[in-house]
Scaffold this motif. Structure first.
Motif, mmCIF file in Angstrom:
data_model
loop_
_atom_site.group_PDB
_atom_site.id
_atom_site.type_symbol
_atom_site.label_atom_id
_atom_site.label_comp_id
_atom_site.label_asym_id
_atom_site.label_seq_id
_atom_site.Cartn_x
_atom_site.Cartn_y
_atom_site.Cartn_z
ATOM 1 N N GLN A 159 0.685 -1.178 0.029
ATOM 2 C CA GLN A 159 0.071 0.008 0.064
ATOM 3 C C GLN A 159 1.047 1.027 -0.090
ATOM 4 N N ILE A 160 0.256 2.268 -0.849
ATOM 5 C CA ILE A 160 0.737 3.770 -0.539
ATOM 6 C C ILE A 160 -0.168 4.523 0.114
ATOM 7 N N ASP A 161 0.170 5.044 1.125
ATOM 8 C CA ASP A 161 -0.687 6.166 1.764
ATOM 9 C C ASP A 161 -1.970 5.469 2.034
ATOM 10 N N GLY A 162 -2.101 4.273 2.569
ATOM 11 C CA GLY A 162 -3.219 3.445 2.863
ATOM 12 C C GLY A 162 -3.944 2.950 1.789
ATOM 13 N N LYS A 163 -3.575 3.290 0.439
ATOM 14 C CA LYS A 163 -4.241 2.437 -0.726
ATOM 15 C C LYS A 163 -3.551 1.432 -1.319
ATOM 16 N N ASN A 164 -4.163 0.427 -1.802
ATOM 17 C CA ASN A 164 -3.474 -0.591 -2.794
ATOM 18 C C ASN A 164 -2.662 0.033 -3.684
ATOM 19 N N ALA A 165 -1.541 -0.449 -3.831
ATOM 20 C CA ALA A 165 -0.555 0.014 -4.908
ATOM 21 C C ALA A 165 -0.389 -1.007 -6.089
ATOM 22 N N SER A 166 -0.052 -0.577 -7.187
ATOM 23 C CA SER A 166 0.436 -1.454 -8.217
ATOM 24 C C SER A 166 1.984 -1.758 -8.228
ATOM 25 N N TYR A 167 2.574 -2.931 -8.267
ATOM 26 C CA TYR A 167 3.781 -3.195 -8.180
ATOM 27 C C TYR A 167 4.207 -4.355 -9.036
ATOM 28 N N THR A 168 5.408 -4.342 -9.347
ATOM 29 C CA THR A 168 6.099 -5.387 -9.998
ATOM 30 C C THR A 168 7.334 -5.887 -9.479
ATOM 31 N N ILE A 169 7.446 -7.151 -9.508
ATOM 32 C CA ILE A 169 8.659 -7.772 -8.652
ATOM 33 C C ILE A 169 9.739 -8.536 -9.791
ATOM 34 N N SER A 170 10.759 -7.832 -9.671
ATOM 35 C CA SER A 170 11.798 -8.463 -10.712
ATOM 36 C C SER A 170 13.170 -8.941 -9.998
ATOM 37 N N ASP A 171 13.104 -10.331 -9.953
ATOM 38 C CA ASP A 171 14.219 -10.788 -9.199
ATOM 39 C C ASP A 171 14.059 -10.446 -7.593
ATOM 40 N N THR A 172 15.065 -9.771 -7.300
ATOM 41 C CA THR A 172 15.441 -9.100 -5.803
ATOM 42 C C THR A 172 14.846 -7.678 -5.851
ATOM 43 N N ARG A 173 14.195 -7.407 -6.408
ATOM 44 C CA ARG A 173 13.708 -6.097 -6.474
ATOM 45 C C ARG A 173 12.237 -5.788 -6.687
ATOM 46 N N LEU A 174 11.542 -5.058 -6.164
ATOM 47 C CA LEU A 174 10.304 -4.491 -6.085
ATOM 48 C C LEU A 174 10.110 -3.157 -6.577
ATOM 49 N N GLN A 175 9.337 -2.619 -7.792
ATOM 50 C CA GLN A 175 9.131 -1.363 -8.112
ATOM 51 C C GLN A 175 7.545 -1.129 -7.783
ATOM 52 N N ILE A 176 7.313 0.092 -7.224
ATOM 53 C CA ILE A 176 5.707 0.327 -7.065
ATOM 54 C C ILE A 176 5.735 1.512 -7.871
ATOM 55 N N ASP A 177 4.709 1.443 -8.714
ATOM 56 C CA ASP A 177 4.089 2.597 -9.468
ATOM 57 C C ASP A 177 3.097 3.507 -8.306
ATOM 58 N N LEU A 178 3.475 4.657 -8.731
ATOM 59 C CA LEU A 178 2.911 5.753 -8.029
ATOM 60 C C LEU A 178 1.756 6.274 -8.839
ATOM 61 N N GLU A 179 0.431 6.736 -8.305
ATOM 62 C CA GLU A 179 -0.592 7.199 -8.974
ATOM 63 C C GLU A 179 -0.222 8.860 -9.221
ATOM 64 N N LYS A 180 0.353 9.470 -8.260
ATOM 65 C CA LYS A 180 0.905 10.652 -8.428
ATOM 66 C C LYS A 180 2.109 10.949 -8.058
ATOM 67 N N GLU A 181 2.797 11.719 -8.807
ATOM 68 C CA GLU A 181 4.463 11.949 -8.701
ATOM 69 C C GLU A 181 4.702 12.220 -7.169
ATOM 70 N N LEU A 182 5.703 11.574 -6.626
ATOM 71 C CA LEU A 182 6.221 11.920 -5.259
ATOM 72 C C LEU A 182 6.973 13.301 -5.586
ATOM 73 N N LYS A 183 6.663 14.434 -4.986
ATOM 74 C CA LYS A 183 7.282 15.729 -5.027
ATOM 75 C C LYS A 183 8.691 15.770 -4.788
ATOM 76 N N ALA A 184 9.278 16.547 -5.183
ATOM 77 C CA ALA A 184 10.823 16.565 -5.136
ATOM 78 C C ALA A 184 10.924 17.635 -3.951
ATOM 79 N N ARG A 185 12.183 17.793 -3.284
ATOM 80 C CA ARG A 185 12.468 18.648 -1.963
ATOM 81 C C ARG A 185 11.544 18.362 -0.877
ATOM 82 N N GLY A 186 11.308 17.156 -0.472
ATOM 83 C CA GLY A 186 10.557 16.944 0.789
ATOM 84 C C GLY A 186 9.434 16.201 0.503
ATOM 85 N N GLY A 187 8.937 15.727 -0.615
ATOM 86 C CA GLY A 187 7.691 14.943 -0.670
ATOM 87 C C GLY A 187 7.732 13.608 0.120
ATOM 88 N N LYS A 188 6.704 13.040 0.807
ATOM 89 C CA LYS A 188 6.711 12.195 1.562
ATOM 90 C C LYS A 188 5.779 11.050 1.054
#
Length: 302
Positions: free
Chosen positions: A142-171
């Protein structure tokens, strides 16, 4: 690599000339590491984030990852089950469309890249002839309490964000429910040792962790192959580890609930150990043997 050529003989001649100087009593030249390494360091031009000297530049940044981990051990199944809550702070100048995490336990899946590199036997990083099938079971992301779309590739996991995470302090708050079964022998720092008093578990890479995003490589997404190390984002880790009551947890960090998991006598020894230059035995071999007779109950270490 060295090649046989006319230039190959130059360092030998130079070495002989230095030897002849020392024979006649002259002072040996002093080693200067700056002069020795200067021609090979800092080949890149200065940027806003890194100066030409290699020091942080005036706009240097590092992202941050803070973890809250709640895990429990099933001794019979050799299984860790838990939830990782990760607060990820994007201090970079880039907006991020996705996030990468490392799933090091996936090294122990049969189809991992690391497994493909293992010899049949005799490796420090596992045994390709073993029938053990390990790796993470990811139950939810989950991202911020909502189910997230993700892909597992070998020993890595990529999470797609519905909205870009802001620069310079985005959480972003990432919550992952997961489990894995520990291999008996796993990549040097992991395994299960049966003894007459019960099992000893050595756990490494026991929670999903953020991959580093930096100003050199961007996302550092090299797969974990067993022999290798990774550097991490700075952050705080708070872990609640629940184990059977006859277990003790040994870990780095600060124990926060010793009053809940130690007896009064052990707490007294714990306080002594804090101020002692000598070894203080908090739990003796006799106590371990006695505890092995009582296998019921659990306790949580913080």
């Amino acid at each position: 690599k060295s090649r046989m050529s006319k230039n190959y003989f130059k360092p030998i001649i130079f070495g002989l000339s230095l030897f002849s100087i020392s024979v006649f009593g002259q002072e040996k030249p002093k080693y200067d590491y700056q002069e020795a390494f200067k021609p090979f360091f800092y080949q890149n031009n200065a940027t806003e984030t890194r100066s030409a000297s290699g020091k942080p530049g005036h706009n240097y940044w590092q992202n941050r990852a803070d973890y809250k981990l709640n895990v429990s051990l099933d001794e019979d199944k050799n299984e860790i089950t838990g939830t990782a809550e990760i607060t990820y702070t994007n201090n970079s100048f880039d907006q991020l469309e996705f996030l990468w995490l490392q799933l090091d336990q996936n090294l122990f899946k049969k189809d991992s890249r690391g497994s493909a590199l293992l010899p049949i036997s005799g490796s420090r990083y596992g045994d390709s002839s073993s029938q053990f099938e390990g790796g993470y079971t990811i139950k939810s992301v989950q991202i911020d309490g909502k189910n997230a779309s993700y892909t597992i590739s070998d020993t890595r996991l990529q999470i797609d964000l519905e909205k870009e995470l802001k620069a310079r302090g985005g959480k972003a708050k990432i919550t992952i429910d997961y489990s894995f079964v520990s291999p008996n022998y796993g990549a040097d720092r992991m395994g299960v040792e049966p003894t007459k008093n019960g099992k000893i578990f050595t756990m490494a890479q026991w929670f999903p962790r953020m991959a580093v995003y930096d100003d050199i490589m961007g996302w550092n997404t090299l797969p974990y192959l067993g022999p290798g190390e990774f550097y991490l984002e700075y952050g705080d880790v708070v872990a609640n580890i629940t184990v059977p009551s006859n277990h003790y947890v040994v870990a780095s960090g600060e124990l926060l609930n010793q009053n809940e998991v130690y007896s009064k006598e052990q707490i007294k020894k714990w306080e002594q150990a804090k101020n002692s230059e000598k070894t203080v035995v908090i739990r003796s071999a006799d106590e371990v043997n006695q505890a092995a007779k009582n296998v019921n109950g659990t306790k949580t270490w913080k």
